[in-house]
Design a protein around this motif. Structure first.
Motif, PDB file in Angstrom:
ATOM      1  N   CYS A  28      -0.313  -1.994   3.293  1.00  0.00           N
ATOM      2  CA  CYS A  28      -1.814  -0.710   2.748  1.00  0.00           C
ATOM      3  C   CYS A  28      -2.857  -2.135   1.854  1.00  0.00           C
ATOM      4  N   GLN A  29      -3.881  -1.511   1.241  1.00  0.00           N
ATOM      5  CA  GLN A  29      -4.493  -2.818   0.900  1.00  0.00           C
ATOM      6  C   GLN A  29      -4.514  -2.064  -0.780  1.00  0.00           C
ATOM      7  N   GLU A  30      -4.799  -0.873  -0.858  1.00  0.00           N
ATOM      8  CA  GLU A  30      -4.863   0.249  -2.266  1.00  0.00           C
ATOM      9  C   GLU A  30      -3.429   0.871  -1.981  1.00  0.00           C
ATOM     10  N   HIS A  31      -3.693   0.764  -2.892  1.00  0.00           N
ATOM     11  CA  HIS A  31      -1.307   2.538  -2.943  1.00  0.00           C
ATOM     12  C   HIS A  31      -2.325   3.483  -3.375  1.00  0.00           C
ATOM     13  N   HIS A  32      -3.898   3.629  -3.912  1.00  0.00           N
ATOM     14  CA  HIS A  32      -3.878   4.712  -4.458  1.00  0.00           C
ATOM     15  C   HIS A  32      -5.434   5.942  -3.549  1.00  0.00           C
ATOM     16  N   ASN A  33      -5.280   5.324  -2.529  1.00  0.00           N
ATOM     17  CA  ASN A  33      -6.378   5.858  -1.617  1.00  0.00           C
ATOM     18  C   ASN A  33      -5.324   5.961  -0.773  1.00  0.00           C
ATOM     19  N   LEU A  34      -4.234   6.055   0.059  1.00  0.00           N
ATOM     20  CA  LEU A  34      -3.714   6.836   0.751  1.00  0.00           C
ATOM     21  C   LEU A  34      -3.818   6.394   2.280  1.00  0.00           C
ATOM     22  N   LYS A  35      -4.550   5.441   2.464  1.00  0.00           N
ATOM     23  CA  LYS A  35      -5.024   4.596   3.938  1.00  0.00           C
ATOM     24  C   LYS A  35      -3.821   3.429   3.584  1.00  0.00           C
ATOM     25  N   VAL A  36      -3.805   3.486   5.356  1.00  0.00           N
ATOM     26  CA  VAL A  36      -1.767   2.659   5.959  1.00  0.00           C
ATOM     27  C   VAL A  36      -3.207   1.932   7.253  1.00  0.00           C
ATOM     28  N   GLN A  37      -2.117   1.062   6.840  1.00  0.00           N
ATOM     29  CA  GLN A  37      -2.752   0.342   8.428  1.00  0.00           C
ATOM     30  C   GLN A  37      -1.240  -0.522   8.943  1.00  0.00           C
ATOM     31  N   SER A  38      -1.477   0.080  10.223  1.00  0.00           N
ATOM     32  CA  SER A  38      -0.213  -0.577  10.965  1.00  0.00           C
ATOM     33  C   SER A  38      -0.238  -0.989  12.212  1.00  0.00           C
ATOM     34  N   ARG A  39       0.339  -1.778  13.135  1.00  0.00           N
ATOM     35  CA  ARG A  39       0.599  -2.308  14.416  1.00  0.00           C
ATOM     36  C   ARG A  39       1.779  -2.407  14.847  1.00  0.00           C
ATOM     37  N   HIS A  40       2.128  -2.085  16.517  1.00  0.00           N
ATOM     38  CA  HIS A  40       2.910  -1.459  17.065  1.00  0.00           C
ATOM     39  C   HIS A  40       3.545  -3.353  17.513  1.00  0.00           C
ATOM     40  N   VAL A  41       3.006  -4.468  17.076  1.00  0.00           N
ATOM     41  CA  VAL A  41       3.534  -5.757  17.082  1.00  0.00           C
ATOM     42  C   VAL A  41       3.943  -6.069  16.504  1.00  0.00           C
TER      43      VAL A  41
END
Length: 178
Positions: A42-55
């Motif tokens: 995640c880029q910003e911990h306070h906005n509760l948005k995460v990025q992820s990938r399967h690989v």
């Protein structure tokens, strides 16, 4: 044999997991396809948005690179949990809430519960929806009628101040008529 110098291992104790679980609302939705995820950031911990990938990607580009497709997930942080004060029980110990003192709302962490009161360690106010932890713990017993709602933990604003989610804060003020 490949030797990796940048690998870090962290031991997470069971009591640490339990403490975090107490802070999470029952309504929290999981990230879709969690078992397929290999990398989360995640880029910003306070906005509760995460990025992820399967690989997993180990390229030298700054995260999030676009290798292997990145998915985004936004947690809903607007859901303060309305709970009737007459149904407060031991299950809320360790959770964040808002209580009133002199008809002013304060966020805090529930320490204990009895039949008519809840013990809460509260933050101090520094302005409109700005709070900080005092040097000396402010822990008081509040009558259940002073209990407003359970909330998500406040987010850090600056180096030592915190704020309650703006939508939740507005709803609390509207409910209290202030």
């Amino acid at each position: 044999m490949i030797k990796e110098k940048n690998v870090q291992l962290f031991l997470v104790e069971e009591e640490d997991v339990d403490a975090v679980n107490k802070l999470l609302p029952d309504s929290l939705k999981p990230i879709p396809q969690t078992m397929k995820i290999h990398q989360v950031f995640c880029q910003e911990h306070h906005n509760l948005k995460v990025q992820s990938r399967h690989v997993s990607c180990f390229c030298k580009k700054p995260e999030p690179c676009d290798c292997f497709g990145v998915s985004e997930f936004q947690f809903d942080k607007s859901n303060a949990t309305n709970i009737q004060s007459d149904s407060l029980d031991q299950s809320v110990i360790g959770k964040w809430c808002i209580v009133t003192y002199d008809n002013k709302p304060y966020p805090g962490i529930i320490q204990d519960i009895d039949a008519n009161e809840c013990e809460v360690q509260v933050m101090h106010r520094i302005g409109e929806n700005r709070f900080y932890w005092p040097m000396v713990h402010d822990i008081l017993w509040y009558h259940h009628s002073n209990f407003v709602t359970l909330i998500e933990p406040p987010t850090k604003v600056g180096s030592r101040h915190y704020e309650v989610d703006k939508r939740v804060w507005k709803r609390v003020k509207d409910d209290l008529g202030i």
